[in-house]
Design a protein around this motif. Structure first.
Motif, PDB file in Angstrom:
ATOM      1  N   LEU A   1      -9.212  14.721  56.118  1.00 51.06           N
ATOM      2  CA  LEU A   1      -9.029  13.779  57.222  1.00 51.06           C
ATOM      3  C   LEU A   1     -10.330  13.071  57.566  1.00 51.06           C
ATOM      4  O   LEU A   1     -10.347  11.874  57.862  1.00 51.06           O
ATOM      5  N   LEU A   2     -11.427  13.814  57.562  1.00 44.62           N
ATOM      6  CA  LEU A   2     -12.756  13.281  57.861  1.00 44.62           C
ATOM      7  C   LEU A   2     -13.763  13.931  56.923  1.00 44.62           C
ATOM      8  O   LEU A   2     -13.529  15.042  56.428  1.00 44.62           O
ATOM      9  N   PRO A   3     -14.868  13.261  56.665  1.00 47.03           N
ATOM     10  CA  PRO A   3     -15.902  13.905  55.852  1.00 47.03           C
ATOM     11  C   PRO A   3     -16.351  15.215  56.485  1.00 47.03           C
ATOM     12  O   PRO A   3     -16.342  15.371  57.712  1.00 47.03           O
ATOM     13  N   LYS A   4     -16.751  16.155  55.667  1.00 51.77           N
ATOM     14  CA  LYS A   4     -17.149  17.471  56.159  1.00 51.77           C
ATOM     15  C   LYS A   4     -18.239  17.349  57.219  1.00 51.77           C
ATOM     16  O   LYS A   4     -19.255  16.686  57.022  1.00 51.77           O
ATOM     17  N   GLY A   5     -18.023  17.991  58.346  1.00 55.80           N
ATOM     18  CA  GLY A   5     -19.019  18.032  59.413  1.00 55.80           C
ATOM     19  C   GLY A   5     -19.015  16.856  60.351  1.00 55.80           C
ATOM     20  O   GLY A   5     -19.757  16.843  61.330  1.00 55.80           O
ATOM     21  N   VAL A   6     -18.186  15.836  60.099  1.00 59.93           N
ATOM     22  CA  VAL A   6     -18.168  14.637  60.942  1.00 59.93           C
ATOM     23  C   VAL A   6     -16.932  14.637  61.832  1.00 59.93           C
ATOM     24  O   VAL A   6     -15.812  14.833  61.367  1.00 59.93           O
ATOM     25  N   GLY A   7     -17.142  14.446  63.120  1.00 61.31           N
ATOM     26  CA  GLY A   7     -16.053  14.338  64.081  1.00 61.31           C
ATOM     27  C   GLY A   7     -16.105  13.010  64.808  1.00 61.31           C
ATOM     28  O   GLY A   7     -16.996  12.189  64.564  1.00 61.31           O
ATOM     29  N   LEU A   8     -15.162  12.806  65.711  1.00 55.08           N
ATOM     30  CA  LEU A   8     -15.086  11.557  66.463  1.00 55.08           C
ATOM     31  C   LEU A   8     -15.081  11.855  67.955  1.00 55.08           C
ATOM     32  O   LEU A   8     -14.326  12.725  68.430  1.00 55.08           O
ATOM     33  N   ASN A   9     -15.911  11.142  68.692  1.00 50.75           N
ATOM     34  CA  ASN A   9     -15.910  11.211  70.153  1.00 50.75           C
ATOM     35  C   ASN A   9     -15.287   9.922  70.675  1.00 50.75           C
ATOM     36  O   ASN A   9     -15.890   8.849  70.562  1.00 50.75           O
ATOM     37  N   VAL A  10     -14.084  10.027  71.224  1.00 48.38           N
ATOM     38  CA  VAL A  10     -13.310   8.857  71.645  1.00 48.38           C
ATOM     39  C   VAL A  10     -13.290   8.783  73.167  1.00 48.38           C
ATOM     40  O   VAL A  10     -12.884   9.736  73.846  1.00 48.38           O
ATOM     41  N   ASN A  11     -13.738   7.653  73.708  1.00 50.44           N
ATOM     42  CA  ASN A  11     -13.709   7.417  75.150  1.00 50.44           C
ATOM     43  C   ASN A  11     -12.819   6.223  75.457  1.00 50.44           C
ATOM     44  O   ASN A  11     -13.087   5.107  74.988  1.00 50.44           O
ATOM     45  N   HIS A  12     -11.772   6.459  76.233  1.00 55.66           N
ATOM     46  CA  HIS A  12     -10.819   5.407  76.584  1.00 55.66           C
ATOM     47  C   HIS A  12     -11.070   4.969  78.029  1.00 55.66           C
ATOM     48  O   HIS A  12     -11.156   5.798  78.934  1.00 55.66           O
ATOM     49  N   PRO A  13     -11.195   3.670  78.279  1.00 53.13           N
ATOM     50  CA  PRO A  13     -11.449   3.194  79.650  1.00 53.13           C
ATOM     51  C   PRO A  13     -10.212   3.283  80.525  1.00 53.13           C
ATOM     52  O   PRO A  13      -9.084   3.454  80.038  1.00 53.13           O
ATOM     53  N   VAL A  14     -10.426   3.177  81.811  1.00 55.87           N
ATOM     54  CA  VAL A  14      -9.323   3.042  82.773  1.00 55.87           C
ATOM     55  C   VAL A  14      -9.154   1.553  83.030  1.00 55.87           C
ATOM     56  O   VAL A  14     -10.049   0.903  83.560  1.00 55.87           O
ATOM     57  N   VAL A  15      -8.004   1.006  82.648  1.00 53.84           N
ATOM     58  CA  VAL A  15      -7.786  -0.436  82.701  1.00 53.84           C
ATOM     59  C   VAL A  15      -6.661  -0.762  83.679  1.00 53.84           C
ATOM     60  O   VAL A  15      -5.594  -0.137  83.645  1.00 53.84           O
ATOM     61  N   GLY A  16      -6.909  -1.742  84.546  1.00 50.97           N
ATOM     62  CA  GLY A  16      -5.893  -2.173  85.500  1.00 50.97           C
ATOM     63  C   GLY A  16      -5.953  -1.390  86.798  1.00 50.97           C
ATOM     64  O   GLY A  16      -6.510  -0.289  86.867  1.00 50.97           O
ATOM     65  N   ALA A  17      -5.362  -1.955  87.836  1.00 50.79           N
ATOM     66  CA  ALA A  17      -5.389  -1.329  89.158  1.00 50.79           C
ATOM     67  C   ALA A  17      -4.700   0.024  89.167  1.00 50.79           C
ATOM     68  O   ALA A  17      -5.063   0.918  89.940  1.00 50.79           O
ATOM     69  N   ASP A  18      -3.694   0.197  88.297  1.00 49.99           N
ATOM     70  CA  ASP A  18      -2.974   1.462  88.258  1.00 49.99           C
ATOM     71  C   ASP A  18      -3.408   2.350  87.098  1.00 49.99           C
ATOM     72  O   ASP A  18      -2.907   3.470  86.934  1.00 49.99           O
ATOM     73  N   GLY A  19      -4.342   1.881  86.269  1.00 45.67           N
ATOM     74  CA  GLY A  19      -4.823   2.668  85.143  1.00 45.67           C
ATOM     75  C   GLY A  19      -3.947   2.614  83.915  1.00 45.67           C
ATOM     76  O   GLY A  19      -4.284   3.194  82.882  1.00 45.67           O
ATOM     77  N   LYS A  20      -2.834   1.891  83.982  1.00 44.98           N
ATOM     78  CA  LYS A  20      -1.887   1.869  82.865  1.00 44.98           C
ATOM     79  C   LYS A  20      -2.088   0.664  81.948  1.00 44.98           C
ATOM     80  O   LYS A  20      -1.299   0.447  81.035  1.00 44.98           O
TER      81      LYS A  20
END
Length: 301
Positions: free
Chosen positions: A200-219
């Motif tokens: 799935l990914l090269p050995k030893g490499v991971g992903l740090n995913v940050n998703h913003p809060v978008v819109g007045a209700d967050g949706k």
């Protein structure tokens, strides 16, 4: 009433080669399966927090075989801490759920050594966290720490977080976990497509995913996806006041400086999803950055 399972520290040492002096107790699958993935799901907010429960529902609905192995209580800010006590209590309150009285690192170590004994999962997913794990926050994050524990044992890992760079609002942040997990499912599908018969990914490499809060209700839908790196600024600054009795009162303030171009803060503040490569030894470079750029090419929120 279910009985707690208590394991001695030695059980965790068996899957920690640096301390035990042996090879890891588990090994990552060499290739990605053609069908649904077997996922170890953890976090640092606790096994019953909204983020991990929403992640369990969404990843399961996507067809994956998901098992929660997460802290019994909130462990935010514990980073990569492991072996937090000589013995740990472990609850199994419901099918597919294990609650470990320890850190995210303890939880993943237990999950790999015991729950998935001899048959490592295809992927460790940590989160989604309540609030961001960008810049210096990522260094101290238990969410990131849980993913790093997976990487240390050769298992591909993704850390997921939901939030902007300000203090998270409870309602909008929880609402934004929906779009976060919709993207996570797409990202995992992309990983499987790109892997074909490889890892799935090269050995030893991971992903740090940050998703913003978008819109007045967050949706709301994020403005796009960026391949980023961890902004070098610390973000949080502690301040200490002497109470005069041998104790000190500590307060923390956000010290947000101009964002580094191409960094995770710049992306999240622009309402974009930040996808940063990470290694268990904290070293990333042009190769890892090229990987994330290729991975997210054409991928939409």
């Amino acid at each position: 009433m279910r009985r707690k399972r208590v394991l001695p520290l030695a059980a965790l040492l068996l899957c920690t080669p640096a301390l035990a002096g042996t090879a890891p107790a588990v090994a990552a699958p060499q290739t990605a399966p053609a069908g649904p993935l077997r996922i170890l799901l953890t976090n640092d907010d606790g096994y019953n927090a909204p983020g991990i429960r929403k992640a369990f529902e969404r990843l399961t609905a996507a067809g994956h075989d998901v098992t929660i192995v997460a802290p019994l209580t909130n462990q935010s800010g514990t980073g990569t801490k492991m072996m937090s006590a000589p013995t740990i209590a472990v609850k199994h309150p419901e099918p597919k759920v294990w609650a470990v009285d320890g850190t995210p690192g303890d939880s993943v170590a237990f999950g790999l050594a015991e729950v998935f004994a001899g048959d490592a999962p295809d992927l460790v997913v940590s989160g989604t966290n309540f609030g961001p794990n960008v810049a210096g926050l990522a260094t101290h994050s238990g969410t990131v720490g849980g993913a790093v524990a997976g990487l240390e044992h050769g298992v591909p890992a993704i850390a997921l977080s939901t939030g902007g760079v300000t203090a998270p609002d409870p309602v909008t942040t929880v609402n934004a976990m929906g779009p976060t997990l919709d993207f996570a499912v797409k990202l995992i599908d992309r990983l499987r497509t790109r892997a074909r018969s490889g890892p799935l990914l090269p050995k030893g490499v991971g992903l740090n995913v940050n998703h913003p809060v978008v819109g007045a209700d967050g949706k709301g839908t994020a403005a796009g996806v960026s391949s980023t790196f961890q902004d070098p600024q610390t973000l949080l600054e502690p301040d200490f006041t002497d109470a005069g009795d041998g104790t000190w009162k500590m307060t923390v303030k956000v010290d947000l400086r101009p964002a580094a171009k191409g960094g995770d803060i710049e992306a999240v503040t622009a309402d974009r999803i930040a996808v940063s490569p990470m290694n268990a030894d904290w070293n990333t470079g042009p190769v890892d950055q090229a990987l994330t750029s290729a991975l997210i090419a054409g991928l939409r929120p």
